[in-house]
Design an enzyme around this catalytic site. Sequence first.
Site, PDB file in Angstrom:
ATOM      1  N   PHE A 277       0.820  -1.219   0.000  1.00 11.96           N
ATOM      2  CA  PHE A 277       0.000   0.000   0.000  1.00 11.96           C
ATOM      3  C   PHE A 277       0.852   1.266   0.000  1.00 11.96           C
ATOM      4  O   PHE A 277       0.349   2.342   0.293  1.00 11.96           O
ATOM      5  CB  PHE A 277      -0.941  -0.003   1.209  1.00 11.96           C
TER       6      PHE A 277
ATOM      7  N   GLY B  96      -4.130  10.557 -11.231  1.00  9.27           N
ATOM      8  CA  GLY B  96      -3.368   9.867 -12.277  1.00  9.27           C
ATOM      9  C   GLY B  96      -2.376   8.933 -11.617  1.00  9.27           C
ATOM     10  O   GLY B  96      -2.578   8.483 -10.491  1.00  9.27           O
TER      11      GLY B  96
ATOM     12  N   CYS C  75      -0.888   3.732 -10.621  1.00  7.72           N
ATOM     13  CA  CYS C  75      -1.705   2.776  -9.846  1.00  7.72           C
ATOM     14  C   CYS C  75      -3.204   2.964 -10.012  1.00  7.72           C
ATOM     15  O   CYS C  75      -3.889   2.052 -10.480  1.00  7.72           O
ATOM     16  CB  CYS C  75      -1.330   2.877  -8.378  1.00  7.72           C
TER      17      CYS C  75
END
Length: 435
Positions: free
Chosen positions: A149, A259, A262
């Site tokens: 993450f 943007g 990911c």
Amino acid sequence: MGPVGLVTAISLARKGCNVTGIDVDENHLRQLRKGDAPFFEPNLSQELKKPAVRKRLIFSDDSSLNSKSDITFITVGTPSAQDGSAILDNVRSAAISIGESIRGIKHYQLVAVKSTVTPGTARCVVKPTIEKASGKKLREFGVCSNPEFLREGNAIRDADFPDRIIIGSDDLKAARYLEKFYRLVYRGNTPPIKRTSYENAELIKYANNAFLATKISFINCIANIAERTPHSDVTSIADGIGLDERIGRKFLNAGLGWGGSCFPKDMRGLISYSRASGHIPTLLEAVVETNERQKDKALALATSMLGTLKEKSIAILGLAFKSETDDVREAVAITIIRGLLAQGANVRVYDPKAQGNAQKIFQKSIAYADDKIECLRDADCCILVTEWDEFRSLSPGDFTKLMRTPVVIDGRRLFSSRRMIEGGVRFAAIGLGPI
Ligand code: UGA
């Protein structure tokens, strides 16, 4: 050794693990061995040069070295196919090399999939591929889904202090092994560890990014409503709703759209997976559609303020998809510049880190300024696209003195609207209603 792999490798080396960073790109490896990061990430090059890291982290293209490790993290890229689904070729090749390298080894090895993958990949692709290539059966080696993450621009801190660790595996031995490893690595600072199935872990990763993208598209939608409402301002609205603990203020910064490498890819991946499994994900599709339209806002605002854009000189401040990175993958600035060029505008850009990457796309079709001041000189309009800290110090006087006409479009809500307007700037901003 992309953003996830390299940062994970450094973070683990600093915590006392011996790490081998494997990559197929000789150029990257050469740079890494010299202690130079192949991309910009705050503190990355400094970390690579630290003796404590150099002592424990080696780089190689020899995937057979894998046989010596206790845990192998798969951190390869999973780009989008035409239909939006994730291309798993890199994951497959990694699984083949891992399988071949552990053939015949005596010790247990755990394979943890950190790459973002379609639900079912750990169970139906990684596990059988390793079994075939190694001649071993699951439980002689282990497989976990272990999504990552970390954010670009804050990657080292995120790797050092994760909010949580997700371990997906139906194989208890593998899940326990990885949990024990993380408890040793993070010791007293171990974050909550959630154990779940492979597929849940894979979907947690997609759902996490989809939720964050939804939050941003939501606030951008509210920004568009605020722009049509006298005396309103989306920043104040975000502050107000953000005080509700159920909502929270994070990821409610309105802008020209999200943007990066990911969110766009993972939204496409989840939508494609959902459709293929028989559910039309109306909400997620609306989130993407909202984002696509948001990217057009800069041009619409510029046109409404300048009349035509033909032969107008436009200064673009910021190219990276967000600050603290040199990454321009699916950056909003790219869409905006393409739109400006199509309308016959002359474009001059400045970004503290991403200029080189943008140059690979636009080459000589736009001009590259050495600093923000040069970028603004004699421009008819300035569009602030990326929220780099160094742009915050620009004053109304900088715009009025340097530009031919001081028209400023604040795409990231960096400037005080009152200060700009009182200072003589013709100012427009995302989510700012008429006064
Ligand atoms: C994102 C997630 O935040 C990470 O948790 C995840 O690990 C990563 O994707 C990934 O899947 O690898 P990242 O793409 O590095 O991280 O960047 P973010 O900070 O999430 O920003 C994404 C985009 O949203 C940027 O264009 C940013 O400008 C935009 N954004 C973010 C907003 O427009 N408003 C906000 O309030 C926050």
